[in-house]
Design an enzyme around this catalytic site. Structure first.
Site, PDB file in Angstrom:
ATOM      1  N   THR A   1     -14.824  -2.329 -59.215  1.00  0.00           N
ATOM      2  CA  THR A   1     -14.055  -1.698 -60.273  1.00  0.00           C
ATOM      3  C   THR A   1     -14.129  -0.192 -60.131  1.00  0.00           C
ATOM      4  O   THR A   1     -15.187   0.360 -59.848  1.00  0.00           O
ATOM      5  CB  THR A   1     -14.561  -2.108 -61.672  1.00  0.00           C
ATOM      6  OG1 THR A   1     -13.842  -1.344 -62.641  1.00  0.00           O
ATOM      7  CG2 THR A   1     -16.049  -1.899 -61.864  1.00  0.00           C
TER       8      THR A   1
ATOM      9  N   GLU B   1     -16.242  -6.715 -64.826  1.00  0.00           N
ATOM     10  CA  GLU B   1     -17.653  -7.115 -64.956  1.00  0.00           C
ATOM     11  C   GLU B   1     -17.817  -8.414 -65.747  1.00  0.00           C
ATOM     12  O   GLU B   1     -18.889  -8.974 -65.818  1.00  0.00           O
ATOM     13  CB  GLU B   1     -18.439  -5.998 -65.667  1.00  0.00           C
ATOM     14  CG  GLU B   1     -18.620  -4.735 -64.838  1.00  0.00           C
ATOM     15  CD  GLU B   1     -17.498  -3.725 -65.028  1.00  0.00           C
ATOM     16  OE1 GLU B   1     -16.373  -4.141 -65.389  1.00  0.00           O
ATOM     17  OE2 GLU B   1     -17.741  -2.518 -64.806  1.00  0.00           O
TER      18      GLU B   1
ATOM     19  N   TRP C   1      -6.472   2.366 -62.899  1.00  0.00           N
ATOM     20  CA  TRP C   1      -7.247   3.479 -63.428  1.00  0.00           C
ATOM     21  C   TRP C   1      -6.876   4.822 -62.810  1.00  0.00           C
ATOM     22  O   TRP C   1      -6.654   4.918 -61.610  1.00  0.00           O
ATOM     23  CB  TRP C   1      -8.731   3.256 -63.165  1.00  0.00           C
ATOM     24  CG  TRP C   1      -9.302   2.091 -63.883  1.00  0.00           C
ATOM     25  CD1 TRP C   1      -9.692   0.904 -63.324  1.00  0.00           C
ATOM     26  CD2 TRP C   1      -9.556   1.962 -65.283  1.00  0.00           C
ATOM     27  NE1 TRP C   1     -10.172   0.066 -64.294  1.00  0.00           N
ATOM     28  CE2 TRP C   1     -10.106   0.694 -65.508  1.00  0.00           C
ATOM     29  CE3 TRP C   1      -9.378   2.818 -66.371  1.00  0.00           C
ATOM     30  CZ2 TRP C   1     -10.475   0.241 -66.772  1.00  0.00           C
ATOM     31  CZ3 TRP C   1      -9.740   2.372 -67.629  1.00  0.00           C
ATOM     32  CH2 TRP C   1     -10.283   1.099 -67.817  1.00  0.00           C
TER      33      TRP C   1
ATOM     34  N   LYS D   1      -5.731   4.486 -68.226  1.00  0.00           N
ATOM     35  CA  LYS D   1      -5.218   3.265 -67.611  1.00  0.00           C
ATOM     36  C   LYS D   1      -3.692   3.306 -67.599  1.00  0.00           C
ATOM     37  O   LYS D   1      -3.054   3.228 -68.632  1.00  0.00           O
ATOM     38  CB  LYS D   1      -5.733   2.040 -68.351  1.00  0.00           C
ATOM     39  CG  LYS D   1      -5.867   0.883 -67.393  1.00  0.00           C
ATOM     40  CD  LYS D   1      -6.770  -0.184 -67.908  1.00  0.00           C
ATOM     41  CE  LYS D   1      -7.100  -1.141 -66.779  1.00  0.00           C
ATOM     42  NZ  LYS D   1      -7.651  -2.387 -67.253  1.00  0.00           N
TER      43      LYS D   1
HETATM   44  P1  AMP Z   1     -10.752  -3.649 -65.487  1.00  0.00           P
HETATM   45  O1  AMP Z   1     -12.176  -3.828 -65.161  1.00  0.00           O
HETATM   46  O2  AMP Z   1      -9.996  -2.807 -64.508  1.00  0.00           O
HETATM   47  O3  AMP Z   1     -10.087  -4.967 -65.713  1.00  0.00           O
HETATM   48  O4  AMP Z   1     -10.649  -2.839 -66.855  1.00  0.00           O
HETATM   49  C1  AMP Z   1     -11.334  -3.241 -68.010  1.00  0.00           C
HETATM   50  C2  AMP Z   1     -11.052  -2.292 -69.139  1.00  0.00           C
HETATM   51  O5  AMP Z   1      -9.655  -2.302 -69.476  1.00  0.00           O
HETATM   52  C3  AMP Z   1     -11.744  -2.647 -70.435  1.00  0.00           C
HETATM   53  O6  AMP Z   1     -13.092  -2.235 -70.456  1.00  0.00           O
HETATM   54  C4  AMP Z   1     -10.881  -1.902 -71.436  1.00  0.00           C
HETATM   55  O7  AMP Z   1     -11.210  -0.528 -71.492  1.00  0.00           O
HETATM   56  C5  AMP Z   1      -9.493  -2.054 -70.852  1.00  0.00           C
HETATM   57  N1  AMP Z   1      -8.817  -3.212 -71.466  1.00  0.00           N
HETATM   58  C6  AMP Z   1      -8.754  -4.477 -70.998  1.00  0.00           C
HETATM   59  N2  AMP Z   1      -8.047  -5.261 -71.844  1.00  0.00           N
HETATM   60  C7  AMP Z   1      -7.676  -4.483 -72.889  1.00  0.00           C
HETATM   61  C8  AMP Z   1      -6.946  -4.695 -74.102  1.00  0.00           C
HETATM   62  N3  AMP Z   1      -6.440  -5.874 -74.409  1.00  0.00           N
HETATM   63  N4  AMP Z   1      -6.791  -3.637 -74.935  1.00  0.00           N
HETATM   64  C9  AMP Z   1      -7.293  -2.417 -74.642  1.00  0.00           C
HETATM   65  N5  AMP Z   1      -7.973  -2.146 -73.512  1.00  0.00           N
HETATM   66  C10 AMP Z   1      -8.180  -3.159 -72.647  1.00  0.00           C
END
Ligand code: AMP
Length: 545
Positions: free
Chosen positions: A185, A330, A446, A441
């Site tokens: 990540t 994670e 990211w 995001k």
């Molecule tokens: P990733 O590891 O790239 O999948 O990103 C995870 C992060 O995306 C989470 O810790 C959140 O900050 C953001 N995220 C995932 N789902 C949501 C959601 N439904 N609403 C707001 N932020 C989200």
């Protein structure tokens, strides 16, 4: 005293064995990278998974070895998921959108022995191959007819490798806690960090995902993961479809509204999952073309917050139920889904909508609490907000080979600190109010605010710079650069953007630059991002209107 139950290991291969045996004629349909739609069954897929397992062993792949993939959502990638884990190796799906330096870092850090790649990614790998001393060979995921000229060393053709092998295999036996797959990540600052999943965690996460309180998937479903298979295994959907033997439809590399709609319609997809940006493009297309969704029953949307207007459009205009979902790499990734409990299901639509804006409901399997700045647990009252901490069998217990990150993101008693700041209510509904991580995001990917800031302060006219994510109707968030000019300097917006042009990826470039006299700071001298976000809460990006 131990219970007297069988210690039958939860192994990923069991899922596809079951699908091939009992749902052998259910289809996997893919838009191939070469062009045409590819169609076969779970029985066909499993035959090829066994050939691929043999091919991996012929290449010398052994228990615990890491084997990387650079691939879109397609049937060969699906085969790799099961074959690599089946021989006891670790499938390492890599996000090709990362920068060259990040890719080099993670391939070397994971010590990938082989890389399997779609045709699309040949130039990308050619450009970095000289920095990958541990990679022993590359397998291009195509047939002999489409094999390209390439400077990659030790190249194999995927279909030729398979053709040379029998479709029977004696899978090695191993413990269910054996590593099965990994993903890095880049969601925080510094080098990307690895989450290393096990057979057991993947199996349990899959049971969770198909469950009635999460995505509610059974054999009658037709599933469409628009989430990339390199982004946390398409949220586990390829495993979920396999577990229940449901038809799986894979979009290949085509995510535009027309291509996605074509597959949803032709293949009679009932459930699709992906980030808001994909659905924005799809809804735009459907609206322009005056189409409808005769087959689609539900969408799982997450990765970023789902705007209420999107939920309303799907549900009110097209009769497609929206499951807002939250999770992270994670966490395998699913943590919560906005499935209604009995009380909320009985509320009028308007009131239910309030719950769909939330990130979801805590379901047995993921323990969750929120912590104040002093690390103390806050009340589940829907008002207090703090950092979300989680614990559970499909949540990492540490990062792969990264002691520093592992120390800073876990509490002493083993809870994982997500970096998301949220409220939690007495029924387990969680709503994110902010992110303690400063990353942005955009379209599910990211952008590091820190990297952008560091690049911006390299401009002679910039004294101090801060980057924050601003709401954007298509990309969810886009970067806004806030600059304090150096004394007497005359830095202009275009000038700064041009300056950044060769320092960061094009899609990272800020959508706007705003000049201020000073930036807010915290007690420790850091830029106070929360205060800055508050300061710009009424600001709209020029690209957002
Ligand atoms: P990733 O590891 O790239 O999948 O990103 C995870 C992060 O995306 C989470 O810790 C959140 O900050 C953001 N995220 C995932 N789902 C949501 C959601 N439904 N609403 C707001 N932020 C989200």
């Amino acid at each position: 005293m131990h219970g007297l139950m069988m210690d039958d290991p939860l192994i990923i291969t069991r899922m596809i064995e079951h699908a091939a045996r009992y749902h052998g004629s259910a289809e996997i349909v893919s838009r191939s990278v070469e062009g045409p739609i590819h169609r076969y069954t779970y029985a066909d897929a499993y035959g090829r998974v066994k050939q691929l397992g043999n091919a991996l062993q012929s290449l010398g792949v052994q228990l615990g070895d890491r084997v990387a993939t650079f691939a879109w959502n397609g049937y060969r990638h699906y085969e790799l998921y099961f074959a690599i884990s089946g021989v006891g190796a670790v499938c390492h799906a890599i996000n090709p959108r990362l920068f060259a330096e990040q890719l080099i870092y993670i391939i070397n850090h994971a010590e990938d022995r082989f890389i399997f790649l779609d045709l699309t990614f040949v130039p990308l790998l050619e450009a970095i191959k000289d920095h990958l001393p541990k990679v022993e060979g590359y397998v291009i995921m195509t047939d002999a007819e489409h094999m390209p000229e390439t400077t990659l060393p030790n190249v194999h053709c995927y279909e030729d490798l398979l053709a040379a092998e029998p479709d029977q295999i004696e899978w090695p036996e191993f413990d269910e806690r054996t590593a099965s797959s990994m993903c890095y990540t880049s969601g925080t600052t510094g080098n990307p960090k690895g989450a290393l999943y096990s057979h057991r965690s993947t199996y349990l996460h899959t049971m969770f995902v198909v469950g009635a309180d999460v995505f509610n998937i059974n054999n009658a479903a037709v599933l469409f993961p628009a989430a990339p298979m390199f982004h946390v295994y398409a949220w586990g959907i390829p495993y979920a479809s396999t577990m229940v033997g449901a038809k799986l439809v894979l979009p290949g590399a085509a995510y535009d509204g027309a291509s996605v709609y074509e597959l949803l319609d032709q293949e009679k997809v009932t459930m699709a999952v992906g980030v808001p940006t994909i659905w924005m493009m799809l809804l735009d297309h459907v609206k322009k073309e005056g189409k409808s969704f005769p087959h689609l029953e539900a969408t799982g949307i997450g990765g970023s917050a789902v705007p209420l207007s999107m939920t309303e459009t799907f549900e009110d205009d097209y009769d497609v139920r929206v499951y807002h979902a939250w999770g992270m790499t994670e966490m395998s990734p699913v943590g919560t889904t906005a499935q209604f409990n009995a009380r909320v299901a009985g509320l009028p639509t308007e009131e239910r909508r309030g719950f769909q804006k939330m990130q979801g409901r805590t379901v047995c399997g993921v323990q969750m609490k929120i912590l104040g700045e002093d690390g103390q647990e806050l009340p589940r009252d829907g008002v207090a907000f703090g950092e979300v901490a989680v614990r559970g069998p499909w949540i990492i217990s540490s990062y792969y080979d990264n002691e520093d990150a592992s120390k800073s993101q876990f509490t002493e008693d083993g809870w994982f600190l997500t970096g998301d700041v949220a409220t939690l209510d007495a029924e387990g509904h969680m709503q994110i109010v902010d992110r303690s991580k400063d990353v942005i995001k955009s379209g599910g990917e990211w952008i590091s605010s820190i990297d952008l800031e560091n690049a911006a302060v390299g401009h002679p006219g910039v004294m101090e710079a801060a980057v924050i994510g601003m709401p954007h109707p298509k990309w969810d968030e886009r970067p806004l650069l806030v600059v304090v000019k150096a004394d007497g300097a005359d830095a202009a917006k275009d000038d700064i953007i041009t300056f950044l042009g060769d320092k960061v990826a094009k899609w990272w470039l800020p959508d706007d630059v705003v000049f201020v006299d000073e930036l807010p700071h915290t007690a420790t001298g850091k830029i106070a991002k929360l205060a800055l976000r508050e300061q710009f809460k009424d600001y709209t990006l020029p690209t957002a209107s």
